[in-house]
Design a protein around this motif. Structure first.
Motif, short mmCIF file in Angstrom:
data_model
loop_
_atom_site.label_atom_id
_atom_site.label_comp_id
_atom_site.label_asym_id
_atom_site.label_seq_id
_atom_site.Cartn_x
_atom_site.Cartn_y
_atom_site.Cartn_z
N ILE A 16 0.88 -1.16 0.00
CA ILE A 16 0.00 0.00 0.00
C ILE A 16 0.92 1.21 0.00
O ILE A 16 1.77 1.34 0.88
N SER A 17 0.76 2.06 -1.00
CA SER A 17 1.62 3.24 -1.07
C SER A 17 0.78 4.51 -1.05
O SER A 17 -0.40 4.49 -1.40
N ALA A 18 1.42 5.58 -0.64
CA ALA A 18 0.75 6.87 -0.59
C ALA A 18 1.71 7.96 -1.07
O ALA A 18 2.86 8.00 -0.66
N VAL A 19 1.22 8.78 -1.97
CA VAL A 19 1.93 9.96 -2.43
C VAL A 19 0.92 11.10 -2.35
O VAL A 19 -0.24 10.92 -2.75
N THR A 25 -2.55 3.84 -3.19
CA THR A 25 -2.62 2.82 -4.24
C THR A 25 -2.19 1.50 -3.63
O THR A 25 -1.46 1.46 -2.63
N VAL A 26 -2.65 0.41 -4.24
CA VAL A 26 -2.35 -0.92 -3.73
C VAL A 26 -1.88 -1.82 -4.86
O VAL A 26 -2.44 -1.78 -5.96
N THR A 27 -0.88 -2.64 -4.57
CA THR A 27 -0.48 -3.70 -5.49
C THR A 27 -0.38 -5.01 -4.70
O THR A 27 -0.07 -5.01 -3.52
N VAL A 28 -0.66 -6.10 -5.39
CA VAL A 28 -0.50 -7.44 -4.83
C VAL A 28 0.40 -8.21 -5.78
O VAL A 28 0.07 -8.36 -6.96
N ASP A 29 1.54 -8.63 -5.28
CA ASP A 29 2.54 -9.32 -6.10
C ASP A 29 2.86 -8.53 -7.37
O ASP A 29 2.99 -9.08 -8.46
N GLY A 30 2.93 -7.21 -7.22
CA GLY A 30 3.31 -6.33 -8.32
C GLY A 30 2.19 -5.94 -9.26
O GLY A 30 2.39 -5.16 -10.17
N ALA A 33 -4.20 -3.53 -7.46
CA ALA A 33 -5.30 -4.09 -6.68
C ALA A 33 -6.15 -2.95 -6.15
O ALA A 33 -5.83 -1.78 -6.35
N LYS A 34 -7.27 -3.30 -5.50
CA LYS A 34 -8.19 -2.29 -4.98
C LYS A 34 -8.45 -2.53 -3.50
O LYS A 34 -8.46 -3.66 -3.04
N LEU A 35 -8.67 -1.44 -2.78
CA LEU A 35 -9.10 -1.53 -1.39
C LEU A 35 -10.60 -1.76 -1.36
O LEU A 35 -11.32 -1.31 -2.25
N ALA A 36 -11.07 -2.45 -0.32
CA ALA A 36 -12.50 -2.70 -0.20
C ALA A 36 -12.93 -2.63 1.26
O ALA A 36 -12.13 -2.83 2.17
N ILE A 37 -14.21 -2.37 1.46
CA ILE A 37 -14.84 -2.44 2.76
C ILE A 37 -15.71 -3.69 2.74
O ILE A 37 -16.60 -3.83 1.89
N GLY A 48 -12.65 0.03 -4.44
CA GLY A 48 -12.01 0.88 -5.44
C GLY A 48 -11.52 2.22 -4.94
O GLY A 48 -11.25 2.41 -3.76
N ASP A 49 -11.46 3.16 -5.89
CA ASP A 49 -10.89 4.48 -5.61
C ASP A 49 -11.64 5.23 -4.51
O ASP A 49 -11.04 5.96 -3.73
N VAL A 50 -12.96 5.05 -4.45
CA VAL A 50 -13.73 5.75 -3.43
C VAL A 50 -13.31 5.31 -2.03
O VAL A 50 -13.23 6.13 -1.12
#
Length: 87
Positions: A16-19, A25-30, A33-37, A48-50
């Motif tokens: 999980i990165s933040a700028v 933003t999220v990546t899984v094994d490069g 990916a998306k965040l979810a509730i 997703g983005d929301v």
């Protein structure tokens, strides 16, 4: 404790990165990916983005409270303003 650099890397393969100008933003094994509730029943509430924008806003507002000496306040991601229905 919130003082100092917080440990990260607890989820294998997930980054999980933040700028400041990009948000979270999220990546899984490069791969992207998306965040979810997800609730306790496994139902996906939002994805997703929301979700990333909401999580970032809460984290930033919490940090700002700390800088203002109000770190004891809980930061909510919901509007406290009621909207009226005009039928």
């Amino acid at each position: 404790m919130m003082i100092g650099t917080q440990p990260t890397g607890a989820i294998k393969g997930v980054i999980i990165s933040a700028v400041s100008h990009e948000g979270l933003t999220v990546t899984v094994d490069g791969k992207p990916a998306k965040l979810a509730i997800v609730n306790d029943d496994g139902q996906v509430i939002a994805v997703g983005d929301v979700v990333a924008r909401e999580a970032e806003a809460v984290a930033v507002n919490c940090y700002r409270n700390i800088l203002q000496g109000k770190g004891f306040l809980r930061v909510l991601s919901t509007s406290l303003i009621k909207t009226e229905s005009h039928d």
